[in-house]
Design a protein around this motif. Structure first.
Motif, PDB file in Angstrom:
ATOM      1  N   PHE A   9      -4.108   2.194   1.755  1.00  0.00           N
ATOM      2  CA  PHE A   9      -3.904   1.902   0.336  1.00  0.00           C
ATOM      3  C   PHE A   9      -3.730   0.410   0.053  1.00  0.00           C
ATOM      4  CE2 PHE A   9      -1.147   1.856  -3.488  1.00  0.00           C
ATOM      5  CZ  PHE A   9      -2.007   2.488  -4.364  1.00  0.00           C
ATOM      6  N   ALA A  10      -2.893  -0.277   0.822  1.00  0.00           N
ATOM      7  CA  ALA A  10      -2.577  -1.683   0.543  1.00  0.00           C
ATOM      8  C   ALA A  10      -3.819  -2.574   0.541  1.00  0.00           C
ATOM      9  CB  ALA A  10      -1.522  -2.200   1.515  1.00  0.00           C
ATOM     10  N   PRO A  11      -4.707  -2.471   1.536  1.00  0.00           N
ATOM     11  CA  PRO A  11      -5.896  -3.328   1.487  1.00  0.00           C
ATOM     12  C   PRO A  11      -6.816  -3.036   0.296  1.00  0.00           C
ATOM     13  CG  PRO A  11      -5.577  -2.501   3.711  1.00  0.00           C
ATOM     14  CD  PRO A  11      -4.603  -1.780   2.817  1.00  0.00           C
ATOM     15  N   VAL A  12      -6.871  -1.799  -0.117  1.00  0.00           N
ATOM     16  CA  VAL A  12      -7.694  -1.454  -1.278  1.00  0.00           C
ATOM     17  C   VAL A  12      -7.118  -2.100  -2.534  1.00  0.00           C
ATOM     18  CG1 VAL A  12      -8.488   0.438  -2.752  1.00  0.00           C
ATOM     19  CG2 VAL A  12      -8.547   0.687  -0.257  1.00  0.00           C
TER      20      VAL A  12
END
Length: 79
Positions: A9-12
């Motif tokens: 989720f975080a990189p997206v």
């Protein structure tokens, strides 16, 4: 037909935030006169997109609270 690959989720979110802030910067650079109402409106919408990406993570991103305050003020200035 292939299922989308799962990504953390975080990189997206970071990728979308980078894209949204780049778009905002470009739109703000295009507003050089108070007479550019349409351009200012587009920049205001871009600021709103950035704000909406940051708001859910306000407690997890360093500097998020003052950034949100500045984005809201920018939206007000742009109309």
């Amino acid at each position: 037909g292939e299922p989308a690959a799962e990504r953390p989720f975080a990189p997206v979110v970071a990728e979308r935030l980078r894209a949204a802030t780049s778009e905002l910067a470009a739109l703000l650079a295009s507003v050089t006169s108070p007479l550019q109402v349409d351009e200012a409106h587009e920049a205001r919408i871009a600021a709103k997109r950035v704000r909406y990406l940051v708001e859910p993570f306000v407690d997890r991103i360093d500097g998020a609270p003052p950034t949100l305050k500045r984005l809201k003020k920018l939206q007000d200035v742009l109309g």
